[in-house]
Write a protein that holds these residues in place. Sequence first.
Motif, PDB file in Angstrom:
ATOM      1  N   MET A 162     -10.141   5.284   4.736  1.00  0.00           N
ATOM      2  CA  MET A 162      -9.488   4.215   3.986  1.00  0.00           C
ATOM      3  C   MET A 162      -8.644   3.303   4.866  1.00  0.00           C
ATOM      4  O   MET A 162      -8.093   2.314   4.385  1.00  0.00           O
ATOM      5  CB  MET A 162      -8.615   4.806   2.871  1.00  0.00           C
TER       6      MET A 162
ATOM      7  N   ALA B 196      -6.030  -6.364  -3.439  1.00  0.00           N
ATOM      8  CA  ALA B 196      -6.901  -5.217  -3.705  1.00  0.00           C
ATOM      9  C   ALA B 196      -6.603  -4.048  -2.764  1.00  0.00           C
ATOM     10  O   ALA B 196      -7.109  -2.942  -2.970  1.00  0.00           O
ATOM     11  CB  ALA B 196      -8.363  -5.632  -3.556  1.00  0.00           C
ATOM     12  N   THR B 197      -5.777  -4.274  -1.728  1.00  0.00           N
ATOM     13  CA  THR B 197      -5.439  -3.253  -0.744  1.00  0.00           C
ATOM     14  C   THR B 197      -3.959  -3.374  -0.376  1.00  0.00           C
ATOM     15  O   THR B 197      -3.306  -4.356  -0.720  1.00  0.00           O
ATOM     16  CB  THR B 197      -6.279  -3.422   0.541  1.00  0.00           C
TER      17      THR B 197
ATOM     18  N   LYS C  39      -0.569  -3.128  -2.470  1.00  0.00           N
ATOM     19  CA  LYS C  39      -1.663  -3.391  -3.394  1.00  0.00           C
ATOM     20  C   LYS C  39      -1.083  -3.861  -4.727  1.00  0.00           C
ATOM     21  O   LYS C  39      -0.121  -3.284  -5.239  1.00  0.00           O
ATOM     22  CB  LYS C  39      -2.516  -2.135  -3.608  1.00  0.00           C
TER      23      LYS C  39
ATOM     24  N   ASP D  92      -7.147   0.959   2.073  1.00  0.00           N
ATOM     25  CA  ASP D  92      -7.974   0.674   0.900  1.00  0.00           C
ATOM     26  C   ASP D  92      -7.920   1.883  -0.035  1.00  0.00           C
ATOM     27  O   ASP D  92      -8.659   2.851   0.136  1.00  0.00           O
ATOM     28  CB  ASP D  92      -9.408   0.382   1.344  1.00  0.00           C
ATOM     29  N   HIS D  93      -7.017   1.822  -1.007  1.00  0.00           N
ATOM     30  CA  HIS D  93      -6.834   2.954  -1.921  1.00  0.00           C
ATOM     31  C   HIS D  93      -7.119   2.520  -3.361  1.00  0.00           C
ATOM     32  O   HIS D  93      -7.165   1.330  -3.677  1.00  0.00           O
ATOM     33  CB  HIS D  93      -5.434   3.548  -1.790  1.00  0.00           C
ATOM     34  N   VAL D  94      -7.276   3.486  -4.236  1.00  0.00           N
ATOM     35  CA  VAL D  94      -7.787   3.223  -5.587  1.00  0.00           C
ATOM     36  C   VAL D  94      -6.741   2.606  -6.498  1.00  0.00           C
ATOM     37  O   VAL D  94      -6.986   1.584  -7.149  1.00  0.00           O
ATOM     38  CB  VAL D  94      -8.335   4.523  -6.218  1.00  0.00           C
ATOM     39  N   ASN D  95      -5.575   3.197  -6.559  1.00  0.00           N
ATOM     40  CA  ASN D  95      -4.595   2.827  -7.575  1.00  0.00           C
ATOM     41  C   ASN D  95      -3.508   1.900  -7.031  1.00  0.00           C
ATOM     42  O   ASN D  95      -3.169   1.943  -5.847  1.00  0.00           O
ATOM     43  CB  ASN D  95      -3.915   4.083  -8.134  1.00  0.00           C
TER      44      ASN D  95
ATOM     45  N   GLU E 258       0.139   1.558  -6.645  1.00  0.00           N
ATOM     46  CA  GLU E 258       1.171   2.598  -6.615  1.00  0.00           C
ATOM     47  C   GLU E 258       2.570   2.050  -6.849  1.00  0.00           C
ATOM     48  O   GLU E 258       3.486   2.811  -7.138  1.00  0.00           O
ATOM     49  CB  GLU E 258       1.117   3.335  -5.271  1.00  0.00           C
TER      50      GLU E 258
ATOM     51  N   GLU F 158      -5.965  10.707  -1.397  1.00  0.00           N
ATOM     52  CA  GLU F 158      -5.563  10.347  -2.752  1.00  0.00           C
ATOM     53  C   GLU F 158      -5.813  11.515  -3.698  1.00  0.00           C
ATOM     54  O   GLU F 158      -6.798  12.247  -3.561  1.00  0.00           O
ATOM     55  CB  GLU F 158      -6.334   9.108  -3.223  1.00  0.00           C
TER      56      GLU F 158
END
Length: 330
Positions: free
Chosen positions: A128, A148-149, A182, A202-205, A207, A329
């Motif tokens: 990531m 987005a990141t 992000k 580059d992570h999903v949520n 935070e 994650e």
Amino acid sequence: MMLSFSTCFLLLSSPSLTWAFAPVVSTTRPVSSLNALYGDYLLSLSGESTAASTATAVASQGATGYQPQPIQYQPPQEDNLMKDDIDTLAHAPLSYFDISLLTAKGPRANADVGTPHDSSRKLAQHGMLRAGSWWCAAGGWPSPNPRATTEIFFVHSGHGCLTDLDGTRHFFGPGDTVILPKGWSGRWDVLQDIHKVWFVVDHVNIEEYGNPIRVLVTHYHELASQHLHHQGIRADALDDTKPSPASLTYYDVGPTKVGCWTCTSGSFPVKNPQTGFHVLEGVFLMHNDDDGSTQRVVAGDTVLLPRGWSGQWDVIEPVKKLWVVTKPEE
């Protein structure tokens, strides 16, 4: 003693001081709105800003104590560069990110101030985490879409201002570290052509839960020794050396941690999580356990290490580095 605005302006007009303190807008692109930001920046540096403007502007004094590294081109090892998801050390000297070697991306289509155009070059990616460099000419543009990141960047040259959705402004300049979480959105203004080294997670949520999500600027003087947590001589020091590290974590949100680490001369074993770092001061050697290779690292270098990298570090000259660590994650 407080300097008047006019005195501050005259001092900052000196060629020997301009690089360190004053954002200089290119004379080929005179723009009134950038000049207004320039004036606000000077006011904040002189200490004469009003309470209202102080609440909405964070002046960058990061250049204090920061000396940009001279660029002396050394051909990088291409087998360790520009690869995605590699499982080996990726290293690049600052010369790898020389502006002449960046790939032009052209004018920014949504610019509403000046004529900004930018260039970039990627180093590598580990999971990531990826790293690279970016340059942009003076100008401004809205950035309305949530990021987005999460991006962390270190400013080598130039000055800029990032504005949150509520109008809070964050000025930054040489020696500063900037974090764009992000989900952030707002506005970019490049007051003087900017050259930076960046890390992107580059992570999903999303935070961050602030409203709005805010930029974080850490100035170089905030990384001085008195602000760090000193840990004494490492218990695992090798060869009768006495390396003494100190550190400061100033961002720890979700899978992203960012901080500063220093160490005096000495040798010790290392096993890393997935990490990237940009060296601000010093010289050291990294010996890789897996293949027996050795990498010399100096101020201005950027390194990406895969998760689980292990080896030995020999610090030749006291080191200071900006580091980014990613956690799996949940």
